[in-house]
Motif scaffolding. Structure first.
Motif, PDB file in Angstrom:
ATOM      1  N   LEU A 174      -2.933  -2.777   5.076  1.00  8.85           N
ATOM      2  CA  LEU A 174      -2.540  -3.975   4.339  1.00  8.85           C
ATOM      3  C   LEU A 174      -3.547  -5.117   4.456  1.00  8.85           C
ATOM      4  O   LEU A 174      -3.377  -6.155   3.824  1.00  8.85           O
ATOM      5  CB  LEU A 174      -1.162  -4.462   4.825  1.00  8.85           C
ATOM      6  N   GLY A 175      -4.571  -4.942   5.290  1.00 13.17           N
ATOM      7  CA  GLY A 175      -5.550  -6.005   5.471  1.00 13.17           C
ATOM      8  C   GLY A 175      -4.978  -7.230   6.168  1.00 13.17           C
ATOM      9  O   GLY A 175      -5.435  -8.346   5.961  1.00 13.17           O
ATOM     10  N   LEU A 176      -3.968  -7.015   7.027  1.00 15.90           N
ATOM     11  CA  LEU A 176      -3.316  -8.103   7.761  1.00 15.90           C
ATOM     12  C   LEU A 176      -3.564  -7.966   9.253  1.00 15.90           C
ATOM     13  O   LEU A 176      -3.296  -6.913   9.823  1.00 15.90           O
ATOM     14  CB  LEU A 176      -1.801  -8.054   7.548  1.00 15.90           C
ATOM     15  N   GLU A 177      -4.054  -8.999   9.867  1.00 12.13           N
ATOM     16  CA  GLU A 177      -4.131  -9.046  11.329  1.00 12.13           C
ATOM     17  C   GLU A 177      -2.827  -9.631  11.825  1.00 12.13           C
ATOM     18  O   GLU A 177      -2.373 -10.658  11.311  1.00 12.13           O
ATOM     19  CB  GLU A 177      -5.261  -9.962  11.797  1.00 12.13           C
ATOM     20  N   LEU A 178      -2.210  -9.003  12.794  1.00 12.57           N
ATOM     21  CA  LEU A 178      -1.012  -9.589  13.386  1.00 12.57           C
ATOM     22  C   LEU A 178      -1.445 -10.658  14.374  1.00 12.57           C
ATOM     23  O   LEU A 178      -2.337 -10.432  15.191  1.00 12.57           O
ATOM     24  CB  LEU A 178      -0.182  -8.509  14.078  1.00 12.57           C
ATOM     25  N   LEU A 179      -0.834 -11.820  14.290  1.00 10.41           N
ATOM     26  CA  LEU A 179      -1.178 -12.942  15.160  1.00 10.41           C
ATOM     27  C   LEU A 179      -0.055 -13.207  16.150  1.00 10.41           C
ATOM     28  O   LEU A 179       1.114 -13.010  15.843  1.00 10.41           O
ATOM     29  CB  LEU A 179      -1.403 -14.216  14.342  1.00 10.41           C
ATOM     30  N   ALA A 197       0.867  -1.184   0.000  1.00 10.08           N
ATOM     31  CA  ALA A 197       0.000   0.000   0.000  1.00 10.08           C
ATOM     32  C   ALA A 197       0.898   1.226   0.000  1.00 10.08           C
ATOM     33  O   ALA A 197       1.974   1.204   0.614  1.00 10.08           O
ATOM     34  CB  ALA A 197      -0.901   0.008   1.234  1.00 10.08           C
ATOM     35  N   ALA A 198       0.469   2.258  -0.689  1.00 12.21           N
ATOM     36  CA  ALA A 198       1.214   3.509  -0.700  1.00 12.21           C
ATOM     37  C   ALA A 198       0.329   4.613  -0.140  1.00 12.21           C
ATOM     38  O   ALA A 198      -0.881   4.637  -0.397  1.00 12.21           O
ATOM     39  CB  ALA A 198       1.648   3.851  -2.119  1.00 12.21           C
ATOM     40  N   LEU A 199       0.927   5.509   0.649  1.00 10.04           N
ATOM     41  CA  LEU A 199       0.186   6.629   1.198  1.00 10.04           C
ATOM     42  C   LEU A 199       1.130   7.795   1.460  1.00 10.04           C
ATOM     43  O   LEU A 199       2.347   7.605   1.556  1.00 10.04           O
ATOM     44  CB  LEU A 199      -0.587   6.239   2.453  1.00 10.04           C
TER      45      LEU A 199
END
Length: 182
Positions: free
Chosen positions: A158-163, A9-11
């Motif tokens: 990023l649509g990532l959950e950290l586990l 992702a870019a921002l």
């Protein structure tokens, strides 16, 4: 053993800092870390994020999800074995990600990288001996060093959950780095 998925992702840097950089929120956790004051990539001594990132306009976030095979998870039966498996997978991916971004820095003048996790360039950091960094050209600070809310950043951008796993390996780990451009 494992597979990987890459998300990017870019921002704008200003939005990145405003939305996710919260050093005051993470200061106590940082000071409780065993690397605090003992590794050059960790506080104290890390530059202020707003000052360090002022020359940059865009940040490209790179998340690499390292999915563990069921047999790999099942093999994580002791803390020592878990760390061996983690280093043979997530550790390798993290190092490859940094190497790729450092090569990209050479191709993009004025760019800079924020590493996925703490610096692991040397077996023992020279800071522990009161000496300067031995690999300054490769050492990069991590998101944690600047006080970023990495969980929120990973989830929202990023649509990532950290586990996390109390014991053994989680279903996956995520290595998250950033590439900044002027």
């Amino acid at each position: 053993m494992y597979t990987t998925q890459v998300k990017t992702a870019a921002l704008p840097v200003a939005r990145w800092l405003d939305a996710y950089c919260r050093p005051e929120r993470f200061r106590d956790a940082c000071q409780a870390c065993p690397d605090y004051g003992k590794v050059w990539s960790c506080p104290p001594g890390v530059p202020d994020a707003r000052t360090a990132f002022a020359p940059f306009r865009t940040v490209c976030l790179v998340g690499v999800r390292v999915d563990y095979a069921p047999e790999t998870i099942a093999g994580a039966v002791t803390p020592e074995r878990t760390e061996e498996l983690r280093q043979a997978s997530y550790g390798v991916v993290k190092k490859q990600l940094l190497s790729t971004l450092l090569e990209l820095e050479k191709a993009v003048p004025g760019s800079w990288t924020v590493a996925a996790g703490r610096c692991e360039q040397c077996e023992t950091c020279a800071r522990r001996e009161g000496r300067p960094c031995r690999k300054r050209s490769r050492m990069r600070y991590s998101f944690s060093a600047f006080g970023f809310d990495l969980g929120e950043l990973a989830r929202k951008e990023l649509g990532l959950e950290l586990l996390w796993a109390e014991r053994g390996l989680p279903a996956y780990n995520a290595a998250i780095a950033a590439f900044l451009t002027p």
